[in-house]
Design a protein around this motif. Structure first.
Motif, PDB file in Angstrom:
ATOM      1  N   ASN A 108      32.583  36.628  40.032  1.00 17.61           N
ATOM      2  CA  ASN A 108      32.029  35.968  38.849  1.00 17.61           C
ATOM      3  C   ASN A 108      30.979  36.885  38.229  1.00 17.61           C
ATOM      4  O   ASN A 108      30.726  37.981  38.720  1.00 17.61           O
ATOM      5  CB  ASN A 108      31.487  34.580  39.184  1.00 17.61           C
ATOM      6  CG  ASN A 108      30.316  34.621  40.161  1.00 17.61           C
ATOM      7  OD1 ASN A 108      29.605  35.628  40.269  1.00 17.61           O
ATOM      8  ND2 ASN A 108      30.104  33.537  40.882  1.00 17.61           N
ATOM      9  N   LEU A 109      30.362  36.448  37.132  1.00 19.41           N
ATOM     10  CA  LEU A 109      29.458  37.330  36.394  1.00 19.41           C
ATOM     11  C   LEU A 109      28.136  37.585  37.106  1.00 19.41           C
ATOM     12  O   LEU A 109      27.347  38.419  36.663  1.00 19.41           O
ATOM     13  CB  LEU A 109      29.196  36.753  35.001  1.00 19.41           C
ATOM     14  CG  LEU A 109      30.438  36.575  34.120  1.00 19.41           C
ATOM     15  CD1 LEU A 109      30.042  36.184  32.708  1.00 19.41           C
ATOM     16  CD2 LEU A 109      31.293  37.842  34.097  1.00 19.41           C
ATOM     17  N   THR A 110      27.900  36.885  38.223  1.00 19.91           N
ATOM     18  CA  THR A 110      26.690  37.148  39.003  1.00 19.91           C
ATOM     19  C   THR A 110      26.989  37.978  40.249  1.00 19.91           C
ATOM     20  O   THR A 110      26.105  38.218  41.065  1.00 19.91           O
ATOM     21  CB  THR A 110      26.006  35.831  39.410  1.00 19.91           C
ATOM     22  OG1 THR A 110      26.913  35.045  40.193  1.00 19.91           O
ATOM     23  CG2 THR A 110      25.575  35.054  38.183  1.00 19.91           C
ATOM     24  N   GLY A 111      28.261  38.421  40.413  1.00 27.21           N
ATOM     25  CA  GLY A 111      28.610  39.324  41.497  1.00 27.21           C
ATOM     26  C   GLY A 111      29.125  38.668  42.757  1.00 27.21           C
ATOM     27  O   GLY A 111      29.307  39.346  43.766  1.00 27.21           O
ATOM     28  N   PHE A 112      29.390  37.349  42.739  1.00 30.01           N
ATOM     29  CA  PHE A 112      29.898  36.671  43.927  1.00 30.01           C
ATOM     30  C   PHE A 112      31.426  36.626  43.903  1.00 30.01           C
ATOM     31  O   PHE A 112      32.029  36.430  42.849  1.00 30.01           O
ATOM     32  CB  PHE A 112      29.336  35.247  44.019  1.00 30.01           C
ATOM     33  CG  PHE A 112      27.890  35.209  44.412  1.00 30.01           C
ATOM     34  CD1 PHE A 112      27.521  35.242  45.749  1.00 30.01           C
ATOM     35  CD2 PHE A 112      26.907  35.160  43.449  1.00 30.01           C
ATOM     36  CE1 PHE A 112      26.178  35.213  46.120  1.00 30.01           C
ATOM     37  CE2 PHE A 112      25.569  35.136  43.796  1.00 30.01           C
ATOM     38  CZ  PHE A 112      25.202  35.165  45.139  1.00 30.01           C
ATOM     39  N   PRO A 113      32.066  36.782  45.051  1.00 28.87           N
ATOM     40  CA  PRO A 113      33.531  36.780  45.113  1.00 28.87           C
ATOM     41  C   PRO A 113      34.119  35.446  44.661  1.00 28.87           C
ATOM     42  O   PRO A 113      33.558  34.382  44.918  1.00 28.87           O
ATOM     43  CB  PRO A 113      33.830  37.038  46.594  1.00 28.87           C
ATOM     44  CG  PRO A 113      32.581  37.664  47.134  1.00 28.87           C
ATOM     45  CD  PRO A 113      31.455  37.053  46.364  1.00 28.87           C
ATOM     46  N   ASP A 166      27.715  41.338  29.115  1.00 25.27           N
ATOM     47  CA  ASP A 166      27.756  39.930  29.498  1.00 25.27           C
ATOM     48  C   ASP A 166      27.988  39.739  30.995  1.00 25.27           C
ATOM     49  O   ASP A 166      28.084  38.613  31.476  1.00 25.27           O
ATOM     50  CB  ASP A 166      28.819  39.176  28.703  1.00 25.27           C
ATOM     51  CG  ASP A 166      30.229  39.707  28.946  1.00 25.27           C
ATOM     52  OD1 ASP A 166      30.370  40.657  29.750  1.00 25.27           O
ATOM     53  OD2 ASP A 166      31.167  39.175  28.348  1.00 25.27           O
ATOM     54  N   GLY A 167      28.067  40.841  31.760  1.00 26.71           N
ATOM     55  CA  GLY A 167      28.251  40.752  33.202  1.00 26.71           C
ATOM     56  C   GLY A 167      29.643  41.104  33.669  1.00 26.71           C
ATOM     57  O   GLY A 167      29.880  41.262  34.870  1.00 26.71           O
ATOM     58  N   GLU A 168      30.596  41.248  32.748  1.00 25.21           N
ATOM     59  CA  GLU A 168      31.938  41.655  33.134  1.00 25.21           C
ATOM     60  C   GLU A 168      31.931  43.128  33.550  1.00 25.21           C
ATOM     61  O   GLU A 168      31.149  43.916  33.040  1.00 25.21           O
ATOM     62  CB  GLU A 168      32.913  41.456  31.973  1.00 25.21           C
ATOM     63  CG  GLU A 168      33.198  40.000  31.654  1.00 25.21           C
ATOM     64  CD  GLU A 168      34.125  39.872  30.463  1.00 25.21           C
ATOM     65  OE1 GLU A 168      35.127  39.153  30.580  1.00 25.21           O
ATOM     66  OE2 GLU A 168      33.848  40.490  29.424  1.00 25.21           O
ATOM     67  N   PHE A 169      32.823  43.474  34.468  1.00 25.82           N
ATOM     68  CA  PHE A 169      32.990  44.885  34.821  1.00 25.82           C
ATOM     69  C   PHE A 169      34.387  45.099  35.375  1.00 25.82           C
ATOM     70  O   PHE A 169      35.070  44.176  35.820  1.00 25.82           O
ATOM     71  CB  PHE A 169      31.940  45.342  35.843  1.00 25.82           C
ATOM     72  CG  PHE A 169      32.054  44.676  37.196  1.00 25.82           C
ATOM     73  CD1 PHE A 169      32.962  45.118  38.139  1.00 25.82           C
ATOM     74  CD2 PHE A 169      31.216  43.615  37.524  1.00 25.82           C
ATOM     75  CE1 PHE A 169      33.069  44.512  39.386  1.00 25.82           C
ATOM     76  CE2 PHE A 169      31.308  42.996  38.762  1.00 25.82           C
ATOM     77  CZ  PHE A 169      32.232  43.441  39.701  1.00 25.82           C
ATOM     78  N   LEU A 170      34.827  46.357  35.337  1.00 22.62           N
ATOM     79  CA  LEU A 170      36.083  46.795  35.924  1.00 22.62           C
ATOM     80  C   LEU A 170      35.810  48.120  36.603  1.00 22.62           C
ATOM     81  O   LEU A 170      35.274  49.038  35.975  1.00 22.62           O
ATOM     82  CB  LEU A 170      37.162  46.989  34.859  1.00 22.62           C
ATOM     83  CG  LEU A 170      37.592  45.749  34.081  1.00 22.62           C
ATOM     84  CD1 LEU A 170      38.130  46.158  32.719  1.00 22.62           C
ATOM     85  CD2 LEU A 170      38.631  44.980  34.860  1.00 22.62           C
ATOM     86  N   THR A 171      36.153  48.237  37.849  1.00 22.30           N
ATOM     87  CA  THR A 171      35.929  49.500  38.533  1.00 22.30           C
ATOM     88  C   THR A 171      36.952  49.650  39.651  1.00 22.30           C
ATOM     89  O   THR A 171      37.497  48.672  40.153  1.00 22.30           O
ATOM     90  CB  THR A 171      34.495  49.596  39.092  1.00 22.30           C
ATOM     91  OG1 THR A 171      34.241  50.926  39.518  1.00 22.30           O
ATOM     92  CG2 THR A 171      34.277  48.634  40.248  1.00 22.30           C
ATOM     93  N   GLY A 172      37.232  50.891  40.003  1.00 23.60           N
ATOM     94  CA  GLY A 172      38.184  51.127  41.071  1.00 23.60           C
ATOM     95  C   GLY A 172      38.910  52.451  40.941  1.00 23.60           C
ATOM     96  O   GLY A 172      38.454  53.364  40.242  1.00 23.60           O
ATOM     97  N   PRO A 173      40.056  52.583  41.582  1.00 22.19           N
ATOM     98  CA  PRO A 173      40.762  53.857  41.651  1.00 22.19           C
ATOM     99  C   PRO A 173      41.331  54.329  40.320  1.00 22.19           C
ATOM    100  O   PRO A 173      41.450  53.576  39.357  1.00 22.19           O
ATOM    101  CB  PRO A 173      41.899  53.579  42.649  1.00 22.19           C
ATOM    102  CG  PRO A 173      41.461  52.382  43.414  1.00 22.19           C
ATOM    103  CD  PRO A 173      40.668  51.558  42.453  1.00 22.19           C
ATOM    104  N   VAL A 174      41.708  55.590  40.321  1.00 21.38           N
ATOM    105  CA  VAL A 174      42.370  56.241  39.199  1.00 21.38           C
ATOM    106  C   VAL A 174      43.645  56.881  39.744  1.00 21.38           C
ATOM    107  O   VAL A 174      43.697  57.303  40.903  1.00 21.38           O
ATOM    108  CB  VAL A 174      41.470  57.320  38.570  1.00 21.38           C
ATOM    109  CG1 VAL A 174      42.151  58.013  37.398  1.00 21.38           C
ATOM    110  CG2 VAL A 174      40.141  56.717  38.138  1.00 21.38           C
TER     111      VAL A 174
END
Length: 446
Positions: free
Chosen positions: A116-121, A156-164
């Protein structure tokens, strides 16, 4: 953020080599309209969805190292929508956003972790993607790009991160092999169950891959620009002409529908199959200073499809309307123009538009003043139907409408203004990535 770092630390790392090429800008010049042939590849656009609440994103450094403001932001609004198309990666098909205002191609990875936007799974359903994601293990052509990461975060707290990784990407019959893509496995997202990613069509310097596995360390210093999808297609000779065209129809959508059989085309190598007028112009794409981040045409870099524009409308002689920091962005519905321009124009509605909490509201049956966008000495008119948009309903069930031309902020060098779909509904926009020029062609009334 700590949770994200822990997950990322489990990924093994190997050394990688890179080759970064920056695109130099030339001085502006008058150009006769280029004759654009019919496209080799045409992708029909048949759906769109409401845009997320914010388009403020740290795409990459748009302010350069010498600037005190390290990142430029682009802002959308609750009123925006996004046009979608199908894309095939490694034999798997997804619906993605078409965006001339960003550069990365990405799809979520199957088995991704949702927050969620506060970082909890959260469960993956909470993120609201339109599929289970891209299964890298099921693609015979996928290759991982180790020791780097894809990373985009939103205010707004959204993010996307990971492999390439690298894989074969196909859009409308146009295929690119070993295309670099983001396959984020960590996401905080407020999706609506429709799209699973994005097809970015802007320049390499705003791609979002970094030479680090820790998203908190992603910065200008370790950004690794790469060739976006269409740039790769041109380099590989997969398309004859180095330009793509976009035509967006206003369609017949209402607030409660996403499907329409005639929303336009994304065309590679030429013009899409739509009726056009003889009014056309070819003009330089505006570059940015590599040292200050300000609009420049001398030894500059390219980020967006930025135009040097002016505006003509009743009362326009009373306000300076010229601006050279305005981008054509298919990912934004409304036009976001300098404060004085938006105010002067909206005062010409009959009855006048009302400015409330940062938004110009208009009567749904208001008389719309004429409005033209001037590019390269040529004027392109905007249909009145695009200047009044139904936004919502009031407590009595009556429609509430907004102006298609909104306040984008004060006219300063570090403010990016936007010509969105309100403008792009009325023209064919063709972008030449070799000559760094755009050709704008007026569409026939439809």
């Amino acid at each position: 953020m700590a949770l994200i770092a822990v997950v990322l630390s489990l990924v093994c790392a190997v050394t990688a080599e890179f080759n970064v090429v920056r695109h130099a800008s030339q001085a502006p010049r008058s150009v006769e309209p280029v004759v654009i042939p019919a496209a080799q590849f045409v992708v029909p656009i048949t759906s769109r969805e409401p845009r997320r609440q914010s388009k403020k994103s740290n795409l990459a450094s748009l302010r350069a190292a010498a600037s005190s403001n390290d990142t430029a932001v682009l802002e959308g609004s609750d009123f925006d929508s996004q046009y979608l198309t199908n894309i095939t990666i490694g034999g798997q098909t997804f619906k993605v956003i078409i965006d001339t205002g960003s550069s990365d191609t990405w799809v979520t990875q199957k088995g991704f972790n949702c927050f969620n936007l506060t970082g909890f799974p959260e469960s993956t359903e909470i993120c609201g993607f339109g599929s289970d994601g891209f299964d890298t293990t099921a693609s015979p052509t996928f290759k991982a790009f180790p020791d780097v990461s894809f990373n985009i975060s939103y205010d707004d707290g959204e993010f996307l991160t990971g492999p390439v990784g690298f894989d074969t990407v196909t859009v409308g019959g146009l295929s690119v092999t070993q295309q670099e893509i983001g396959v984020p496995n960590l996401a905080a997202w407020q999706g609506d169950g429709v799209n699973s990613g994005l097809l970015g069509l802007a320049f390499p310097d705003i791609t979002a891959v970094y030479n680090t596995m820790d998203p908190s360390k992603a910065s200008d210093a370790n950004q690794i620009p790469y060739d976006p999808f269409f740039f790769s297609a041109v380099k590989q000779g997969a398309v004859t002409n180095p330009f793509f065209s976009l035509v967006l129809n206003r369609g017949a959508l209402t607030a409660n529908t996403t499907e329409d059989p005639n929303l336009g085309f994304l065309a590679f190598g030429g013009m899409p199959p739509v009726a056009v007028e003889e009014t056309a112009v070819t003009a330089p794409i505006q570059g940015y200073s590599a040292t200050t981040g300000d609009p420049s045409n001398q030894d500059a870099v390219f980020w967006y499809y930025t135009a040097n524009v002016g505006y003509t409308f009743p009362g326009s002689t009373t306000v300076v309307t010229q601006n050279n920091n305005t981008i054509l962005d298919s990912g934004t519905t409304l036009n976001y123009l300098p404060t004085k321009v938006a105010k002067a124009y909206n005062e010409q509605f009959v009855p006048k538009a009302r400015f409330h909490k940062g938004t110009y509201y208009v009567e749904c049956n208001a008389t719309v003043p004429a409005f033209s966008v001037n590019i390269g000495g040529q004027s392109f008119s905007i249909d009145a139907r695009d200047q009044i948009l139904e936004d919502s309903t009031d407590a009595n069930g009556n429609a509430v409408c907004i102006s298609g031309t909104q306040d984008g902020g004060e006219d300063t060098p570090d403010t990016v203004f936007i010509l969105g779909d309100v403008f792009m509904h009325n023209v064919v926009s063709t972008f030449n990535i070799k000559t760094n020029e755009m050709t704008i062609t007026q569409r026939k009334i439809y």
